[in-house]
Structure formats: structure tokens, C-alpha cells
Design a protein around this motif. Structure first.
Motif, PDB file in Angstrom:
ATOM      1  N   UNK A 295       0.825  -1.205   0.000  1.00 50.08           N
ATOM      2  CA  UNK A 295       0.000   0.000   0.000  1.00 50.08           C
ATOM      3  C   UNK A 295       0.865   1.263   0.000  1.00 50.08           C
ATOM      4  N   UNK A 296       0.316   2.361  -0.504  1.00 47.61           N
ATOM      5  CA  UNK A 296       1.032   3.643  -0.384  1.00 47.61           C
ATOM      6  C   UNK A 296       1.249   3.979   1.089  1.00 47.61           C
TER       7      UNK A 296
ATOM      8  N   UNK B 122       7.787   6.896   7.042  1.00 46.72           N
ATOM      9  CA  UNK B 122       7.725   8.351   6.920  1.00 46.72           C
ATOM     10  C   UNK B 122       8.781   8.881   5.955  1.00 46.72           C
ATOM     11  N   UNK B 123       9.975   8.343   6.032  1.00 47.40           N
ATOM     12  CA  UNK B 123      11.045   8.802   5.130  1.00 47.40           C
ATOM     13  C   UNK B 123      10.717   8.461   3.677  1.00 47.40           C
ATOM     14  N   UNK B 124      10.244   7.244   3.440  1.00 46.86           N
ATOM     15  CA  UNK B 124       9.855   6.862   2.073  1.00 46.86           C
ATOM     16  C   UNK B 124       8.700   7.717   1.576  1.00 46.86           C
ATOM     17  N   UNK B 125       7.717   7.947   2.437  1.00 43.15           N
ATOM     18  CA  UNK B 125       6.583   8.780   2.043  1.00 43.15           C
ATOM     19  C   UNK B 125       6.981  10.215   1.763  1.00 43.15           C
TER      20      UNK B 125
ATOM     21  N   UNK C  23       4.418  12.181  -0.544  1.00 45.29           N
ATOM     22  CA  UNK C  23       3.151  11.852   0.124  1.00 45.29           C
ATOM     23  C   UNK C  23       3.056  12.585   1.456  1.00 45.29           C
ATOM     24  N   UNK C  24       4.167  12.621   2.189  1.00 48.71           N
ATOM     25  CA  UNK C  24       4.222  13.285   3.483  1.00 48.71           C
ATOM     26  C   UNK C  24       5.078  14.540   3.379  1.00 48.71           C
TER      27      UNK C  24
ATOM     28  N   UNK D 202      -2.392  13.265  11.196  1.00 50.42           N
ATOM     29  CA  UNK D 202      -2.444  13.137   9.732  1.00 50.42           C
ATOM     30  C   UNK D 202      -2.398  14.495   9.063  1.00 50.42           C
ATOM     31  N   UNK D 203      -3.163  15.453   9.566  1.00 49.94           N
ATOM     32  CA  UNK D 203      -3.169  16.793   8.974  1.00 49.94           C
ATOM     33  C   UNK D 203      -1.780  17.429   8.990  1.00 49.94           C
ATOM     34  N   UNK D 204      -1.002  17.119   9.996  1.00 48.21           N
ATOM     35  CA  UNK D 204       0.334  17.720  10.124  1.00 48.21           C
ATOM     36  C   UNK D 204       1.335  17.224   9.090  1.00 48.21           C
TER      37      UNK D 204
END
Length: 183
Positions: free
Chosen positions: A72-73, A130-133, A138-139, A179-181
């Protein structure tokens, strides 16, 4: 016999997440399962052995979840992690880290070590996610991914505890803000 062992571990897991490790006895397990205390001791000679089995099960569950989410993403994987905390919140439980951490200094060494391994595995996985996203766009967040992982996990842990005191909407607000952050 394996069925009895699994029931004991399952009930111990529930008791740890609702009452805490130091707040239950083998009687709290034997009575609802309609077995003798000796039967619990047969499978788990000490409470530390039982706690170790619960942590081993948690590690296995974590690994299964991570493996099932890998395709998944990254944002969806994070949402699955948050959903696992939401399930605990809805069941009026805390996660294993949140339950055992306050008792950490009173836990047997084998349980302390397994809790450290479990916690490190969660943080390492989330840091990589988080690093990949962030690399994929994405992040978006400032700072180190490992530091952000600590912030997310600590907030999710705290949200379960606060939900016990001020209601489940605390979890909803905290998880939404997390999530919003970064999205």
C-alpha cells in the motif's frame, strides 16, 4: 492443549491492555476460562513467562500487519496503523506499549527486553515509512523522520490514555491532527 494456551495468552493480553500487567493474577485468568490455577502454571510457570508470550504474540501481530500493508502507499499504511489504535480505543483498551510502559521498572528483565524490541520495531518501521513517504511527496514534515515517528507513536499512545479519561473524541482529534500535520 494448544487451544487452552492460546486462550490464556489471549485473556492475559486483554487484561494487560485493560488493567495493566501488575493488576491481574492467574485467578483472573483461571476463573473466566473455568480452569485451575495449576493449569495456567502448567503453560506459564511464572507471570513473566506469560507476559513474554503476550509480547511475542504482539510482535507477531505487528509483523503480520506490516507485511500485509507493504504494497500500500505510505499514507494508507499510516492510516492502518492509526486504525489499529482506533480499534483499541473503541474496545476501551490501550496498546501493549502504553500498558506496559508505566510498569516498566517493575517488569521482569525478559519482558523489559521484549518491550524494548517491540517498541524499537514500531519506531523503525514508522521511521522508514515516513522517510519513504516524504521522498515520494506523500508526506511533508520538517525534521528527522525518526523524531516524527516518536511524535506520532507517543501521541497515539497518549490518545488512548486520554480517551479513557475525557472520551473517545480525544483519540479522533489527536489522530486527525497527526495526519493533517504531515499530509
Amino acid at each position: 492443549m494448544q487451544d487452552t494456551r492460546e486462550k490464556i495468552v489471549g485473556l492475559a493480553d486483554h487484561l494487560i491492555k485493560t488493567k495493566g500487567f501488575n493488576a491481574f493474577s492467574y485467578k483472573d485468568i483461571s476463573d473466566p476460562l473455568a480452569i485451575k490455577n495449576a493449569a495456567v502454571h502448567y503453560y506459564f510457570p511464572s507471570k513473566a513467562d506469560l507476559g513474554q508470550a503476550v509480547l511475542d504474540q504482539e510482535i507477531s501481530t505487528l509483523e503480520s500487519g506490516i507485511n500485509s500493508w507493504q504494497a500500500l502507499p505510505e499514507d494508507q499504511q499510516l492510516r492502518h496503523l492509526i486504525a489499529s489504535f482506533e480499534n483499541k480505543c473503541n474496545s476501551h483498551m490501550v496498546c501493549i506499549m502504553g500498558s506496559l510502559s508505566p510498569d516498566y521498572n517493575t517488569l521482569p528483565v525478559n519482558m523489559q527486553e521484549r518491550l524494548q524490541q517491540f517498541s524499537a520495531a514500531v519506531i523503525a518501521w514508522l521511521t522508514g515509512l515516513l522517510e519513504n513517504g516524504r521522498k515520494k511527496g506523500i508526506f511533508s514534515f520538517r525534521g528527522d523522520a525518526g523524531d516524527r515517528a516518536l511524535i506520532i507513536v507517543s501521541n497515539l499512545l497518549a490518545s488512548l490514555l486520554l480517551s479513557r479519561v475525557i472520551g473517545e473524541n480525544a483519540f479522533e482529534k489527536i489522530s486527525k491532527q497527526l495526519l493533517d500535520d504531515i499530509l
